[in-house]
Design an enzyme around this catalytic site. Structure first.
Site, PDB file in Angstrom:
ATOM      1  N   HIS A  74      -7.028   2.618   5.540  1.00 16.59           N
ATOM      2  CA  HIS A  74      -6.058   3.209   4.985  1.00 16.59           C
ATOM      3  C   HIS A  74      -5.263   4.142   5.595  1.00 16.59           C
ATOM      4  CE1 HIS A  74      -9.559   2.303   2.076  1.00 16.59           C
ATOM      5  NE2 HIS A  74      -8.619   2.109   1.266  1.00 16.59           N
ATOM      6  N   GLU A 118      -3.035  -8.524  -3.467  1.00 16.96           N
ATOM      7  CA  GLU A 118      -1.604  -8.364  -2.787  1.00 16.96           C
ATOM      8  C   GLU A 118      -0.748  -9.526  -2.685  1.00 16.96           C
ATOM      9  OE1 GLU A 118      -4.233  -4.859  -2.306  1.00 16.96           O
ATOM     10  OE2 GLU A 118      -4.416  -7.088  -1.755  1.00 16.96           O
TER      11      GLU A 118
END
Length: 328
Positions: free
Chosen positions: A129, A60
């Site tokens: 998540h 990321e």
């Protein structure tokens, strides 16, 4: 008009803007041939090729750093971070590079880009998540933060975000990716940033309440308001659409009308964006309030797996808050 879900509306916005502006590129993990973990970018690789729809390594910080570099050299990158929880490895790039580029260069350089990411619970994603970190980024000067609640706004807000000169974090409520459906114009249009929408108006009564919500929680607020109406309570519901810069004028107008406010969000209560909204309401509307502002939120715990429907502030938790506030 076509009837679309949230995924289709976002995909359509990306396709329109990539056709209109050949500087727009999409990058992220599995966004190319696979079409993303939620298939939001499906078909774009086939249409625009691997030079503009770029599969990246699982990094990321690398995705965001590369996108910032692209933006500085004149491209308009739209990186996807698979889950909002995974923004954290790239926080330094967002906070210390992306948000500050215009200031540190005295306006000579800007990093014009949109970071798309699904957020929130409701898909049994567990701890890593399901988080809702929007307040962390609202706190960062130099960023705009956007969160649609329906397909029409998702398309128009994304088009507006990509064309905006400033960096935008675009949070997509994954719980309603396919559950929320609505009429969406086939062509090009924008929904103006930093403008909230009154999606349900209330008559001025002694028991009226303003509800502030965004993303997947807007539908829960609407359901709770239906139940409240059966009790003779009028609810005016404001969809924030853009979390920052927030449309405090629309919020204040509604709260001054009803005298009461209930704020709904998925994130934990402490230091959530609801706390800032309470402060703004108190600053603007204190003399008009008939009851203390109330927050209906997630709990101050990590997001659970087995108990996620108990954790989420669904309609059955919002309704008692409406009733209590209206009776104060």
């Amino acid at each position: 008009m076509a009837r679309m879900n949230l995924v289709q509306a976002i995909n359509d916005a990306l396709r329109i803007e990539m056709k209109r502006d050949d500087r727009v590129v999409v990058l992220g993990e599995d966004v190319g041939r696979v079409g993303g973990v939620f298939r939001v970018t499906q078909g774009l690789w086939d249409e625009f090729g691997g030079d503009r729809v770029i599969d990246t390594p699982l990094s990321e910080s690398g995705i965001l750093g590369a996108a910032i570099g692209m933006a500085l050299y004149g491209l308009v990158p739209v990186p996807e971070i698979q889950f909002a929880d995974f923004l954290y490895p790239g926080v330094d790039q967002i906070v210390n590079e992306l948000a500050k580029m215009r200031w540190r260069s005295g306006g000579e350089y800007t990093a014009k880009m949109v970071v798309r990411t699904p957020f929130g619970g409701g898909i049994r994603g567990g701890l890593y998540h399901s988080q809702s970190p929007e307040s962390l980024f609202v706190h960062v000067a130099g960023l705009k933060v956007v969160c649609p609640s329906n397909p029409y706004d998702a398309k128009g807000l994304l088009l507006a975000s990509i064309r905006d000169p400033d960096p935008v974090l675009f949070f997509e409520p994954k719980r309603i990716y396919r559950a929320a459906r609505g009429e969406v114009p086939a062509g090009d249009y924008i929904v103006e940033l930093s403008k909230a929408k009154v999606v349900r108006e209330a008559r001025k009564t002694e028991r009226a309440v303003t509800i502030l919500a965004w993303g997947a929680m807007l539908g829960e607020a609407m359901a709770a308001a239906d139940s409240a109406r059966d009790r003779g309570i009028e609810c005016e519901i404001v969809d924030l659409c853009t979390l920052w810069p927030v449309d405090i004028d629309t919020i204040a107008k509604s709260v001054k009308k009803t005298g009461r406010v209930v704020i709904v969000h998925e994130a934990p209560k402490t230091c959530g964006f609801g706390a800032e909204l309470v402060a703004l309401v108190n600053e603007r509307c204190f003399l008009h309030l008939e009851a203390p502002p109330v927050r209906v939120t997630g709990f101050d715990t990590p997001f659970p797996y087995a108990l996620e429907m108990d954790y989420l502030p669904l309609a059955h938790r919002i309704f008692p808050a409406i009733v209590e506030t209206s009776r104060f």
